[in-house]
Design an enzyme around this catalytic site. Structure first.
Site, PDB file in Angstrom:
ATOM      1  N   THR A   1       1.166  -1.140   0.336  1.00  0.00           N
ATOM      2  CA  THR A   1       0.002  -0.183   0.082  1.00  0.00           C
ATOM      3  C   THR A   1       0.808   0.964  -0.060  1.00  0.00           C
ATOM      4  OG1 THR A   1      -0.053  -0.389   2.251  1.00  0.00           O
ATOM      5  CG2 THR A   1      -1.898  -1.020   1.521  1.00  0.00           C
ATOM      6  N   ASP A   2       2.614   1.168  -0.050  1.00  0.00           N
ATOM      7  CA  ASP A   2       3.025   2.323   0.799  1.00  0.00           C
ATOM      8  C   ASP A   2       3.266   3.103  -0.826  1.00  0.00           C
ATOM      9  OD1 ASP A   2       4.174   0.741  -0.363  1.00  0.00           O
ATOM     10  OD2 ASP A   2       6.416   1.267   1.176  1.00  0.00           O
TER      11      ASP A   2
ATOM     12  N   GLY B   1      13.382 -10.174   4.629  1.00  0.00           N
ATOM     13  CA  GLY B   1      11.797  -9.271   4.086  1.00  0.00           C
ATOM     14  C   GLY B   1      11.717  -8.887   6.079  1.00  0.00           C
TER      15      GLY B   1
ATOM     16  N   SER C   1      13.490  -6.307   6.430  1.00  0.00           N
ATOM     17  CA  SER C   1      14.260  -4.698   5.879  1.00  0.00           C
ATOM     18  C   SER C   1      15.551  -4.636   6.118  1.00  0.00           C
ATOM     19  CB  SER C   1      13.128  -3.412   6.353  1.00  0.00           C
ATOM     20  OG  SER C   1      12.061  -3.625   5.980  1.00  0.00           O
ATOM     21  N   SER C   2      16.490  -5.569   6.610  1.00  0.00           N
ATOM     22  CA  SER C   2      17.882  -5.083   6.977  1.00  0.00           C
ATOM     23  C   SER C   2      18.628  -3.945   5.794  1.00  0.00           C
ATOM     24  CB  SER C   2      18.948  -6.618   6.431  1.00  0.00           C
ATOM     25  OG  SER C   2      18.262  -7.117   4.689  1.00  0.00           O
ATOM     26  N   SER C   3      18.539  -4.556   4.674  1.00  0.00           N
ATOM     27  CA  SER C   3      18.854  -3.375   4.332  1.00  0.00           C
ATOM     28  C   SER C   3      18.478  -1.743   4.342  1.00  0.00           C
ATOM     29  CB  SER C   3      18.927  -3.418   2.722  1.00  0.00           C
ATOM     30  OG  SER C   3      17.654  -4.045   1.830  1.00  0.00           O
TER      31      SER C   3
ATOM     32  N   GLU D   1      18.230   4.291  -1.710  1.00  0.00           N
ATOM     33  CA  GLU D   1      17.999   2.743  -2.454  1.00  0.00           C
ATOM     34  C   GLU D   1      16.740   2.891  -4.071  1.00  0.00           C
ATOM     35  OE1 GLU D   1      17.229   0.499   0.233  1.00  0.00           O
ATOM     36  OE2 GLU D   1      15.825  -1.194  -1.535  1.00  0.00           O
TER      37      GLU D   1
ATOM     38  N   ASP E   1      10.237   0.446   4.977  1.00  0.00           N
ATOM     39  CA  ASP E   1      10.707   0.569   5.428  1.00  0.00           C
ATOM     40  C   ASP E   1      11.663   1.656   5.585  1.00  0.00           C
ATOM     41  OD1 ASP E   1       9.633  -1.371   4.360  1.00  0.00           O
ATOM     42  OD2 ASP E   1      11.944  -2.474   2.599  1.00  0.00           O
TER      43      ASP E   1
ATOM     44  N   TYR F   1       8.136  -7.303  -8.093  1.00  0.00           N
ATOM     45  CA  TYR F   1       7.993  -5.433  -7.390  1.00  0.00           C
ATOM     46  C   TYR F   1       7.458  -4.938  -8.729  1.00  0.00           C
ATOM     47  CZ  TYR F   1       8.024  -2.589  -3.480  1.00  0.00           C
ATOM     48  OH  TYR F   1       8.090  -1.175  -2.825  1.00  0.00           O
TER      49      TYR F   1
HETATM   50  C1  GLA Z   1       9.203  -3.647   0.701  1.00  0.00           C
HETATM   51  C2  GLA Z   1       9.619  -2.350  -0.387  1.00  0.00           C
HETATM   52  C3  GLA Z   1       8.408  -1.233   0.645  1.00  0.00           C
HETATM   53  C4  GLA Z   1       7.122  -2.240   0.675  1.00  0.00           C
HETATM   54  C5  GLA Z   1       6.278  -3.346   0.779  1.00  0.00           C
HETATM   55  C6  GLA Z   1       5.384  -4.410   0.594  1.00  0.00           C
HETATM   56  O1  GLA Z   1       9.229  -4.194   1.875  1.00  0.00           O
HETATM   57  O2  GLA Z   1      10.872  -1.866   0.136  1.00  0.00           O
HETATM   58  O3  GLA Z   1       8.255  -0.363   0.280  1.00  0.00           O
HETATM   59  O4  GLA Z   1       5.991  -1.475  -0.371  1.00  0.00           O
HETATM   60  O5  GLA Z   1       7.827  -4.012   0.417  1.00  0.00           O
HETATM   61  O6  GLA Z   1       5.002  -3.482   1.481  1.00  0.00           O
END
Ligand code: GLA
Length: 390
Positions: free
Chosen positions: A39-40, A127, A129-131, A163, A175, A224
């Protein structure tokens, strides 16, 4: 390892590499989303929290413009000059550090060099958000060393830009925002258009548990981009009927029903998911504040079904994990997390049932897939900053 031991470990290793002691430690956490998949970048809502798994950088400023960066978790190290920032294809993780330095300078900030050593407790590629945590820890370090006047939202935006533009991944803001602005003991109801949050307390007897499928996430990068493009196509087509629509966030469920048939089938499925998922984030906030457990269960279940059938970001391992999580007696809610296509999923369980839940999920998931999952509790923590000595 507790905080003091971790600090000691990093200090010793830093001295071995650089022959001096670090003067500062920055930290930035990973995140898990409790609701709001994809959704972001549609300017919608996410229920997110920063977790007590984080990236630390031990560092010492230099008087010149050289950055030397190494890691205790990732192979390789890299040295570059702030006047000549290029990509490092041999040690790709350093591009997160390079990218942050690059965007900060392009934004007009004066930087000086540092020697840095990273230690992360966020499993890579799972998944969580390590980066983004590495980017935000890097930006925090630059901010502290150079007294940069950037607030946390500005910092998150710059890291997202690094990024998008330097690393080349077209992610949304979720993230980096979660890592920079997390709050202890609270989840964040993030509005990705206005970049504002309301904080939401998780009920005391709730435990958030990460259930990592450990499935290979080969598809995530290419798929993605396709999902983003399909959402954008939906917006272009719907804007013809509803001028003023600039993102799926602007389309109400009733408006969508009216014109769903005007969209190509796949685009319609993607848009339906996002529009419903946005509403589910708001509904989850209500369910949490009213301690409405049955709403919580159905919202998380619907989120997974939509992710699997409409947004199509599932895989057989996620299906097996969903079954394992949902068949545990203490599960209050369970769904996907992050971008999908494998990686981590998330459960809300009764705090007192952590051990039996963990055993159950491990047994069921391994029996179904032959893969040993990683199952562990996480708690919400504050966003990035200096590591404050205990
Ligand atoms: C990844 C992306 C985020 C977001 C999610 C899905 O983590 O980096 O910006 O889009 O996927 O919600």
């Amino acid at each position: 390892m507790n905080q003091t031991e971790r600090q000691q470990y990093l200090t010793t290793e830093f001295f071995k590499r650089f022959g001096q002691l670090p003067t500062l430690f920055s930290r930035a956490p990973g995140r898990v989303d409790l609701m709001g998949s994809h959704t972001d970048y549609n300017h919608g809502y996410v229920m997110t929290m920063a977790i007590d798994r984080d990236a630390w950088i031990a560092a010492r400023p230099r008087t010149d413009r050289q950055i030397s960066i190494a890691s205790l978790n990732m192979d390789g190290s890299s040295t570059f000059l702030l006047d000549d920032i290029t990509h490092d294809n041999a040690v790709p993780w350093t591009n997160y550090v390079r990218g942050v330095a690059d965007v900060l300078q392009i934004a007009g900030h004066n930087l000086s060099g540092f020697d840095g050593l990273i230690h992360s407790t966020i499993p890579f590629g799972s998944g969580l958000s390590s980066s983004a945590a590495l980017e935000v820890a890097t930006a925090t370090l630059f901010k502290l060393f150079n007294n940069l006047g950037i607030d946390s939202v500005g910092l998150a935006l710059l890291c997202q830009r690094a990024e998008n533009q330097f690393v080349g991944v077209n992610c949304g803001i979720l993230d980096q925002y979660s890592s920079a602005l997390g709050q202890t003991g609270r989840a964040l109801l993030l509005d990705c258009r206005n970049l504002t949050t309301e904080t939401v307390a998780l009920p005391k007897n709730f435990q958030v548990v990460i259930c990592d499928t450990r499935a290979k996430r080969a598809l995530v990068r290419s798929e993605y981009g396709k999902r983003r493009a399909q959402c954008e196509e939906g917006v272009r087509r719907l804007a013809k009927f509803y001028p003023g629509v600039t993102a799926l966030r602007d389309v109400s469920p009733a408006q969508f029903d009216e014109h769903e048939a005007d969209l190509p089938e796949t685009v319609a499925k993607r848009c339906r998911f996002i529009i419903q998922e946005n509403q589910r984030v708001l509904d989850l906030a209500n369910a949490l504040s009213n301690n409405d457990l049955s709403a919580l269960k159905s919202l998380t279940a619907d989120s997974y079904l939509g992710a699997r059938d409409l947004y199509q970001i599932g895989c057989p391992e996620m299906e097996a994990m969903m079954k394992a999580m949902n068949s545990a007696p203490s599960t209050i809610g369970a769904r996907q997390a992050g971008a999908g296509f494998g990686g981590s999923m998330v459960s809300l369980i009764d705090t007192y049932s952590l051990k039996p839940f963990t055993r159950h999920v491990q047994k069921e998931y391994t029996a179904a897939t032959g893969i040993e999952p990683k199952v562990y509790p996480v708690n919400s923590v504050a966003g990035a900053g200096p590591v404050v000595p205990v």
